[in-house]
Scaffold this active site. Structure first.
Site, PDB file in Angstrom:
ATOM      1  N   CYS A 127      21.407  11.320 -57.152  1.00 34.67           N
ATOM      2  CA  CYS A 127      20.094  10.685 -57.012  1.00 34.67           C
ATOM      3  C   CYS A 127      19.484  10.399 -58.385  1.00 34.67           C
ATOM      4  CB  CYS A 127      19.182  11.511 -56.102  1.00 34.67           C
ATOM      5  SG  CYS A 127      17.948  10.461 -55.302  1.00 34.67           S
TER       6      CYS A 127
ATOM      7  N   HIS B 149      22.396  12.107 -51.429  1.00 31.69           N
ATOM      8  CA  HIS B 149      22.417  13.563 -51.609  1.00 31.69           C
ATOM      9  C   HIS B 149      23.563  14.187 -50.806  1.00 31.69           C
ATOM     10  CE1 HIS B 149      18.569  14.160 -53.736  1.00 31.69           C
ATOM     11  NE2 HIS B 149      18.194  13.063 -53.098  1.00 31.69           N
TER      12      HIS B 149
ATOM     13  N   GLU C 210      24.929  16.912 -51.154  1.00 35.45           N
ATOM     14  CA  GLU C 210      24.785  18.377 -51.002  1.00 35.45           C
ATOM     15  C   GLU C 210      24.259  18.767 -49.622  1.00 35.45           C
ATOM     16  OE1 GLU C 210      22.878  16.421 -52.844  1.00 35.45           O
ATOM     17  OE2 GLU C 210      20.828  17.155 -53.066  1.00 35.45           O
TER      18      GLU C 210
HETATM   19  N1  GLN Z   1      12.723   9.794 -58.415  1.00 38.65           N
HETATM   20  C1  GLN Z   1      13.849   8.997 -58.030  1.00 38.65           C
HETATM   21  C2  GLN Z   1      13.510   7.994 -56.955  1.00 38.65           C
HETATM   22  O1  GLN Z   1      12.542   8.123 -56.272  1.00 38.65           O
HETATM   23  C3  GLN Z   1      14.993   9.875 -57.590  1.00 38.65           C
HETATM   24  C4  GLN Z   1      14.711  10.627 -56.337  1.00 38.65           C
HETATM   25  C5  GLN Z   1      15.606  11.823 -56.155  1.00 38.65           C
HETATM   26  O2  GLN Z   1      16.292  12.262 -57.073  1.00 38.65           O
HETATM   27  N2  GLN Z   1      15.582  12.400 -54.980  1.00 38.65           N
HETATM   28  O3  GLN Z   1      14.226   7.049 -56.758  1.00 38.65           O
END
Ligand code: GLN
Length: 538
Positions: free
Chosen positions: A385, A511, A513
């Site tokens: 992410c 994600h 995970e």
């Molecule tokens: N802050 C980033 C976004 O909103 C990444 C979000 C995250 O890592 N969950 O795109």
């Protein structure tokens, strides 16, 4: 088997952080391995509608479900232990319950009546619990957040008391998790706080059917007897849950040894069936006896002081290590530290580097430093992410000739917004529940590291973000050696990037995970751990 869906309610006493989530998840695993279909749910007494707007420092990780709910991290335990898929129904807060009731009131839904905690809020809580009955489960486990005696959890406990009457005692069983503190000075294990928390439950009208005692040291027969006497729980229904030595995945095995699952099934008047823990036992044996060597992974993030903030990341790494039969050592590094120190000081001797998700500018440059260090030293790198966005910024800044490249999240005026706001986010005003959330498909390039790890070209993974890879920079970044190996099915969103010039450099917008389980380790985590270990051998 009776026709009614059975409900197990798990409450907690004395202190928070007793491990109610792990206990609920462990019991669910045992019931499942006795042939029952289970569903799990957590009720949280706080007033936020969901934890999506809360700081990880307050609340730990926000766990995302396939259906896009932002939820409590205990749901991660439910999925990992019991192998179930949680949904929106798996997590309700007081805020969510109240907002439903208040909306209905504004619409005139109460026909002029006075709206009250009892029965309107309690009815809504009961509805939330009973809504889990249409999941196909034989047994629904509902964990109540907070501690007996909290002001804010009382409507929940009142709803449970009523449900026991509505459903009958053979369909609604109460397990109360409590703490036996060990006093070092006198060398004694004390039962009084547990007696008192059971007393609080009794004063609400709930006599626990089962008392589960968290303890650091083994309980003696006198403790069992005392607790049985003072808490109105039969001796056989007082269960010890001692701290486990090596792995939280030992908890179900220990609970099964004491027959907790049989006890619950008997209370439900359900056949006990045989318990099959063959695969689980084999996994735990591998976890506690890693026989191939050690692997050292650095996790570079912003909330490192609180390990719960990256719960699923640590768990998924451990699954990868179990899969590879390796002893995992995780070094937690505050990203900001990398901004002021020589990265080699902090990252020297590390076999693999992971940059997880995150929000906000603090520590960003440190995370990008970590990517650069991994790239310069050919250390396996896994970005998740925000970690993927950092990997993109790293290539932009250091290899594509855009030294001021940034994400619009952190620098709205950057000349090179290689990470930009998603189109669908441009008119979003509210913060809660409005990110791109939940499972989306992704198509992987044949022969890429990601595709090889998954052994598939189409995968589905969970998302939680507002910003994305800016398509205007596809060509420039590809020329700088970044390969876009995973795209949304319409080709519009970049979901995976890799650097083929590197030993193992994979970064994903989603994600992974959240979907890793000890019996089914996530392929990307396994591949990352494997590459990290191989790199160390060379
Ligand atoms: N802050 C980033 C976004 O909103 C990444 C979000 C995250 O890592 N969950 O795109």
């Amino acid at each position: 088997m009776g026709d009614s869906v059975k409900h197990l309610f798990i409450t907690g006493g004395v202190v928070s952080s007793l491990g109610k989530g792990i206990t609920a998840a462990s019991v669910a695993l045992l019931l499942k391995q006795r042939g029952y279909r289970v569903f799990l749910q957590k009720l949280d007494p706080y007033l936020n509608v969901d934890p999506g707007t809360m700081s990880p420092f307050q609340h730990g990780e926000v766990y995302v479900t396939d259906d896009g709910a932002e939820t409590d991290l205990d749901l991660g335990h439910y999925e990992r232990f019991a192998g179930v898929t949680c949904t929106r129904k798996s997590n309700y807060t007081s805020g969510r319950i109240y907002s439903t009731v208040l909306q209905r009131e504004r619409q005139g839904g109460y026909l002029g009546g006075t709206v009250q905690v009892v029965p309107h809020i309690t009815d809504e809580i009961k509805k939330a619990i009973l809504s889990c009955e249409d999941t196909g489960a034989d047994i629904v486990l509902t964990e109540i957040g907070g501690t007996a005696g909290d002001i804010e959890s009382s409507p929940f406990l009142e709803a449970l008391r009523q449900l026991r009457v509505d459903l009958g005692p053979e369909n609604a069983v109460f397990a109360h998790l409590t703490l036996l503190p060990y006093l070092n000075a006198s060398g004694e294990l004390k039962t009084k706080p547990a007696q008192q928390s059971a007393g609080i439950m009794r004063s609400i009208g709930i006599i626990p059917d089962v008392l589960i005692c968290r303890t650091e040291v083994a309980m003696e027969e006198e403790h069992f007897k005392k607790l049985s006497l003072f808490c109105s729980v039969p001796r056989a229904a007082v269960i010890e849950e001692k701290d486990v030595k090596n792995s939280i995945y030992e908890v179900p095995i220990e609970l099964a040894k004491q027959g907790l699952d049989s006890l619950i099934l008997r209370k439900f008047h359900l056949p006990e069936n045989e318990l099959d823990l063959t695969r689980w036992n084999a996994m735990v044996a591998r976890a506690v006896n890693p026989d191939r060597g050690k692997v050292k992974i650095a996790v570079v993030g912003k909330y490192m002081a609180l390990r719960d903030a990256y719960k699923s990341i640590f768990e998924a790494l451990s699954h990868g290590a179990i899969d590879q039969r390796l002893d995992l050592n995780v070094r937690c590094i505050e990203a900001e530290e990398l901004q002021n120190r020589d990265p080699a000081e902090l990252l020297g001797g590390i076999d693999g580097i992971l940059v997880p998700g995150g929000f906000g500018y603090r520590g960003l440059d440190g995370k990008i430093e970590a990517v650069k260090y991994a790239r310069d030293n050919d250390i396996p790198f896994f970005g998740i992410c925000l970690g993927m966005q950092c990997a993109t910024i790293d290539t932009a800044r250091y290899l594509a000739g855009f030294p001021d490249a940034n994400s619009l999240e952190f620098d709205p005026d950057t000349a090179h917004p290689v990470i930009s706001l998603m189109d669908e986010q441009k008119n979003v005003v509210n913060k809660g529940g409005t990110m791109r959330l939940g499972a989306y498909p992704c198509i992987l390039e044949e022969g890429s590291k990601a595709q090889k790890a998954y052994g598939a070209t189409e995968v589905s993974e969970r998302h939680r973000h507002r910003f994305e890879f800016n398509n205007l920079y596809r060509e420039a970044l590809e020329q700088a050696g970044l390969r876009l190996t995973g795209l949304s099915p319409d080709g519009k969103l970049v979901e995976v990037v890799e650097r083929p010039d590197h030993r193992w450099f994979v970064a994903v917008q989603f994600h992974p995970e959240f979907k890793s389980r000890p019996l089914d380790p996530h392929p990307l985590f396994s591949a990352f751990i494997k590459a990290s270990f191989q790199g160390k051998q060379k």
